[in-house]
Scaffold this active site. Structure first.
Site, PDB file in Angstrom:
ATOM      1  CG  HIS A 135      -1.617   1.323   1.421  1.00 17.91           C
ATOM      2  ND1 HIS A 135      -2.769   1.676   0.761  1.00 17.91           N
ATOM      3  CD2 HIS A 135      -1.300   2.403   2.190  1.00 17.91           C
ATOM      4  CE1 HIS A 135      -3.146   2.883   1.106  1.00 17.91           C
ATOM      5  NE2 HIS A 135      -2.267   3.357   1.975  1.00 17.91           N
ATOM      6  CG  HIS A 140       0.714   6.635   0.064  1.00 17.83           C
ATOM      7  ND1 HIS A 140      -0.152   7.707   0.084  1.00 17.83           N
ATOM      8  CD2 HIS A 140       0.169   5.698   0.892  1.00 17.83           C
ATOM      9  CE1 HIS A 140      -1.179   7.428   0.885  1.00 17.83           C
ATOM     10  NE2 HIS A 140      -1.000   6.221   1.383  1.00 17.83           N
ATOM     11  CD  GLU A 183      -4.531   6.505   2.243  1.00 17.29           C
ATOM     12  OE1 GLU A 183      -4.671   5.649   1.339  1.00 17.29           O
ATOM     13  OE2 GLU A 183      -3.584   6.485   3.043  1.00 17.29           O
ATOM     14  CB  SER A 202      -2.744  -0.107  -2.968  1.00 18.26           C
ATOM     15  OG  SER A 202      -3.622   0.487  -2.026  1.00 18.26           O
TER      16      SER A 202
END
Length: 296
Positions: A135, A140, A183, A202
């Site tokens: 993730h 990110h 997010e 993700s």
């Protein structure tokens, strides 16, 4: 001598998963990854890269290639940092699990992005209740090569440090901003809506759901609207907010939020699935499959 890196996970209790926090910064124990760890990375990487073609923002895909990320093996933080430092002045730091809010903000404000060193188990390919290496690293890190988005992340961290000293309610407002942008954000492009949020890129299921399902709302980004909107941590989102550009995020973050927090303190929050009369609506969701409670 630094002790071995630990794997700090949420604890399962009779009330569900309880977050466990850690603050230690560690060197990535790359030599400790097993063949199974590398296979898990490879499966997830290949699956998501194929799925994200035509769904993720093209810059996200391009930046992964600039980093040299591939399915061959879990990337080394030191290799990624050479590219990242030279491009936007950020660096990745290894952590053992979920960080307390203030610690996380302080790292972002200093242009340090925390990456959990350990990767999920093979039986957790489709869902994990907490951030792991896949993730953090896959989702990110690529956009940290974008100078504007990188500045937004630093500004967000500095704003978090400030909000923590104002009031718990201010942190609630700021957390919603991170949730619905970093997010779970969508961006409007000439080719249509695309994903840039790490929680979506993700996730196999949410990569499809966020763009193609009739169930969720897709609404134009507005700072105060986002800060007043509750969200879901246990299911796909009921609403996705759409930005026009990363510059829009940066401009929204420039002002001092202190007067905004004071104004929002007197206003009620919106449910995760609400659509307001003055929203810029790209799609009004059907609401199919929505749970009636559980917004946070």
């Amino acid at each position: 001598m630094q002790s071995a890196a630990q794997k700090v996970e949420h604890q399962l209790t009779d009330k569900g998963y309880v977050p466990v926090y850690t603050t230690r910064v560690i060197e990535q124990p790359w030599d400790s990854y097993t063949a199974e760890d590398h296979r898990t990375w490879a499966i997830l990487f290949q699956r998501q890269r194929e799925l994200l073609v035509g769904r993720a923002a093209q810059e996200f895909i391009d930046n992964q290639q600039r980093f040299g990320m591939s399915a061959d093996a879990i990337p080394k933080f030191e290799d990624l940092n050479r590219v990242l430092r030279a491009t936007t002045g950020w660096e990745l730091i290894g952590v053992e699990g979920l960080l307390p809010e203030l610690t996380f903000f302080e790292h972002l404000a200093a242009r340090r992005f925390p990456v959990t060193w350990w990767i999920r188990k093979p039986e957790q390919l489709d869902y994990l209740s907490e951030p792991d290496l896949f993730h953090d690293l896959f989702g990110h890190v690529p956009l940290l090569l974008n100078p504007v988005f990188a500045d937004y992340m630093q500004a967000y961290g500095a704003g978090g440090v400030k909000a923590a000293a104002i009031a718990p309610e201010a942190l609630v407002n700021l957390t919603r901003l991170y949730w619905y942008t970093v997010e779970f954000g969508l961006i409007r492009t000439d080719q249509g809506l695309r994903i840039y949020g790490a929680g979506i890129v993700s996730s196999k299921g949410e990569s499809i759901y966020s763009l193609e399902s009739a169930a969720p709302n897709r609404i134009g980004f507005d700072l105060e609207r986002v800060m007043r909107t509750r969200y879901r941590i246990d299911t796909f989102q009921k609403t996705y907010f759409v930005i026009d550009s990363y510059e829009q995020l940066m401009e929204a973050t420039r002002p001092d939020f202190t007067p905004l927090y004071a104004r929002l303190a007197d206003q009620s929050s919106y449910a995760a699935g609400d659509v307001l009369a003055d929203d810029q609506v790209f799609q009004r969701g059907s609401g199919e499959g929505w749970l009636t409670d559980g917004d946070v």
